[in-house]
Write an enzyme that holds these catalytic residues in place. Structure first.
Site, PDB file in Angstrom:
ATOM      1  N   TYR A 124       0.824  -1.214   0.000  1.00  0.00           N
ATOM      2  CA  TYR A 124       0.000   0.000   0.000  1.00  0.00           C
ATOM      3  C   TYR A 124       0.858   1.264   0.000  1.00  0.00           C
ATOM      4  O   TYR A 124       0.494   2.276  -0.611  1.00  0.00           O
ATOM      5  CB  TYR A 124      -0.966  -0.015   1.187  1.00  0.00           C
ATOM      6  CG  TYR A 124      -2.152  -0.906   0.940  1.00  0.00           C
ATOM      7  CD1 TYR A 124      -3.111  -0.567  -0.010  1.00  0.00           C
ATOM      8  CD2 TYR A 124      -2.305  -2.101   1.621  1.00  0.00           C
ATOM      9  CE1 TYR A 124      -4.198  -1.392  -0.261  1.00  0.00           C
ATOM     10  CE2 TYR A 124      -3.394  -2.928   1.378  1.00  0.00           C
ATOM     11  CZ  TYR A 124      -4.340  -2.566   0.436  1.00  0.00           C
ATOM     12  OH  TYR A 124      -5.411  -3.382   0.182  1.00  0.00           O
ATOM     13  N   GLU A 217      -2.572 -29.702   8.159  1.00  0.00           N
ATOM     14  CA  GLU A 217      -2.742 -28.850   6.980  1.00  0.00           C
ATOM     15  C   GLU A 217      -3.870 -27.846   7.152  1.00  0.00           C
ATOM     16  O   GLU A 217      -3.709 -26.663   6.854  1.00  0.00           O
ATOM     17  CB  GLU A 217      -3.017 -29.717   5.745  1.00  0.00           C
ATOM     18  CG  GLU A 217      -3.379 -28.909   4.508  1.00  0.00           C
ATOM     19  CD  GLU A 217      -3.813 -29.763   3.332  1.00  0.00           C
ATOM     20  OE1 GLU A 217      -4.270 -29.176   2.337  1.00  0.00           O
ATOM     21  OE2 GLU A 217      -3.693 -31.002   3.394  1.00  0.00           O
ATOM     22  N   ASP A 270      -4.174 -33.693   3.452  1.00  0.00           N
ATOM     23  CA  ASP A 270      -5.044 -34.404   2.516  1.00  0.00           C
ATOM     24  C   ASP A 270      -4.207 -35.318   1.629  1.00  0.00           C
ATOM     25  O   ASP A 270      -3.039 -35.031   1.338  1.00  0.00           O
ATOM     26  CB  ASP A 270      -5.800 -33.419   1.621  1.00  0.00           C
ATOM     27  CG  ASP A 270      -6.927 -32.697   2.341  1.00  0.00           C
ATOM     28  OD1 ASP A 270      -7.375 -33.187   3.400  1.00  0.00           O
ATOM     29  OD2 ASP A 270      -7.362 -31.639   1.841  1.00  0.00           O
TER      30      ASP A 270
END
Length: 383
Positions: A124, A217, A270
Site C-alpha cells: 500500500y 494442513e 489431505d
C-alpha cells in the site's frame, strides 16, 4: 554492481554452492543498500556513464539443487550461484529494475526509523508512492525477493515482517521477553497465534512435556483436534499454517525442532498432490522462497493421509483429481526432491485419478481423528 565472490555463498563441493540470505542487524542492512547506491552513482559519474545491470540470483528451478542430509536428517532445496540480469535498457525488465530501487528506498527508510512492516503494508505504501510501478501484491513480493537476491540478506533484515497465518495449541508454554508465560493448552480451540516478528520468536522461551509435534494442513482439522483436546491423550503440540506454510510458521517449527531435537515432527495432510506439496515445503523449503528457501527446513514425517488409509474411507468420498492437482504432481515428480516412498504415494494418486480429504475419516465419527493419529503413532506408520 560490484560483487564479492565470497558474499553469502557457501561451498559444499567443487562445483556446488549454496547462495543464501544473511541475517543482518539494521545498520548492516542499511550499509548494503548504501553500497548498492554508491556503486550505481560511481558508474553514472564515470567518464563513460552507463546504467549498470542488476545481477540477481536466479530463482528458477534450473538454478536449484538439493542437499540430502548426510551428517543430519534434514534435506533441503537451495539456490546455486547462477545469475539473471535486470536492465533498465531492456523493455521486458525495465520496470522490474526500477521496482528494486523503489523497494530498497522504502526499506532504507523503515530501517532508519527502526520500524517493521508486513509485505501487505509495503504494497500500500508503494501503491501510494509509485502507482505506475506497483499495481499488485505479486509485483511487490517479486521485487522484495529481487532485493533479497541483490543484497543477499533476509526480508526480516530489511525491516519486512512476515505475515503469519500460523496457530499453535497443546502441551507448550511460550514466554515472550518481559511477558507472562502462555499455556497453549488453555487457549481454546482457536489456538495461539504465531507472531510474524521473527526476532520475538527467536527470543521466546519454550517449555514442553510433549512427545510429538503434529502439523495439520487444515484450520478446520486443527480446530477439531484442539477442541477434542487430543493433546491430553497424545502428548503433543499441534501447529497449522492453514495451508501452504508462511515464513513465520516455518521459523516457529524450526525453532521448536532445534529446541526439542528429540521430538518427532509428524504431518497430517489431505491425500492429494497439494497436500504432499505442503509437506515438502516444511521438509525441504521451496524455490519460491528464494535465498531463504533452505533456512527453516525440518525433518518432518508423513503420518497421513496415505494410500493405505483408503480402505478406511468410503468409495463415494474419493474425489477426482483436478487439473491443478495434475500440474502439482507433474512438478513434484520432476523436482527430484521426493524420496522413493513419496514417489509411490504420488504415483498412486495419479494412477487412481483420485484424491481424499482428511474429513472423509468423519464417516467413523467426529472423534475418530484422535484415534486415527494414535494408531498411526503406536504402529510407527509414518514415513
Amino acid at each position: 554492481m560490484e560483487e564479492s565472490s565470497g558474499l553469502s555463498s557457501m561451498k559444499f563441493f567443487s562445483d556446488q554452492h549454496l547462495s543464501y540470505a544473511d541475517i543482518l542487524l539494521p545498520h548492516e542492512a542499511r550499509a548494503r543498500i548504501e553500497v548498492s547506491v554508491l556503486n550505481l552513482l560511481r558508474i553514472l559519474n564515470s567518464p563513460d556513464p552507463a546504467i549498470s545491470d542488476l545481477s540477481l540470483i536466479n530463482r528458477k528451478r534450473s538454478n536449484s539443487c538439493i542437499n540430502k542430509g548426510i551428517l543430519t536428517d534434514v534435506s533441503y532445496i537451495f539456490l546455486s550461484t547462477s545469475f539473471t540480469k535486470s536492465s533498465l535498457t531492456n523493455a521486458k525488465t525495465a520496470k522490474a529494475f526500477v521496482r528494486v530501487w523503489k523497494v530498497m528506498e522504502i526499506c532504507f527508510q523503515i530501517l532508519l526509523q527502526e520500524k517493521r512492516v508486513t509485505q501487505r503494508e509495503l504494497f500500500y505504501k508503494l501503491l501510494c508512492d509509485s502507482p505506475d510501478y506497483f499495481s499488485s501484491q505479486i509485483e511487490v513480493n517479486r521485487s522484495v525477493q529481487d532485493v533479497v537476491a541483490l543484497l543477499r540478506c533476509s526480508r526480516y533484515s530489511l525491516g519486512i515482517m512476515a505475515s503469519s497465518r500460523g496457530l499453535v495449541a497443546g502441551r507448550l508454554f511460550l514466554q515472550e521477553p518481559g511477558k507472562e508465560a502462555v499455556d497453549c493448552s488453555a487457549c481454546g480451540s482457536s489456538g495461539f497465534a504465531i507472531t510474524g516478528d521473527l526476532n520475538l520468536l527467536d527470543n521466546t522461551i519454550m517449555r514442553t512435556d510433549a512427545r510429538y509435534i503434529i502439523i495439520v494442513e487444515k484450520h478446520a482439522i486443527f480446530h477439531r483436534l484442539v477442541e477434542d483436546r487430543v493433546f491430553n491423550h497424545i502428548p503433543c503440540v499441534f501447529i497449522t499454517a492453514k495451508g501452504y506454510p508462511d515464513i513465520a510458521t516455518r521459523f516457529f517449527l524450526h525453532r521448536m525442532s532445534t529446541t526439542f531435537p528429540d521430538l518427532p515432527i509428524l504431518v497430517l495432510v489431505d491425500w492429494n498432490p497439494a497436500g504432499l506439496a505442503i509437506l515438502c515445503t516444511f521438509k525441504f523449503g521451496s524455490i519460491g522462497m528464494g535465498l531463504e528457501a533452505y533456512r527453516y527446513a525440518c525433518n518432518v514425517k508423513w503420518i497421513g493421509l496415505r494410500g493405505d488409509d483408503l480402505n478406511l474411507i468410503p468409495e463415494e468420498s474419493l474425489v477426482p483429481l483436478k487439473p491443478k492437482d495434475s500440474q502439482i504432481a507433474k512438478s513434484l515428480l520432476s523436482s527430484k526432491i521426493l524420496q522413493e516412498n513419496y514417489i509411490e504415494e504420488l504415483s498412486l494418486m495419479v494412477q487412481t485419478g483420485k484424491r481424499a480429504e482428511i474429513e472423509a475419516l468423519y464417516c467413523h465419527g467426529y472423534n475418530y481423528l484422535g484415534k486415527y493419529i494414535a494408531t498411526k503413532i503406536v504402529q510407527g506408520k509414518y514415513i
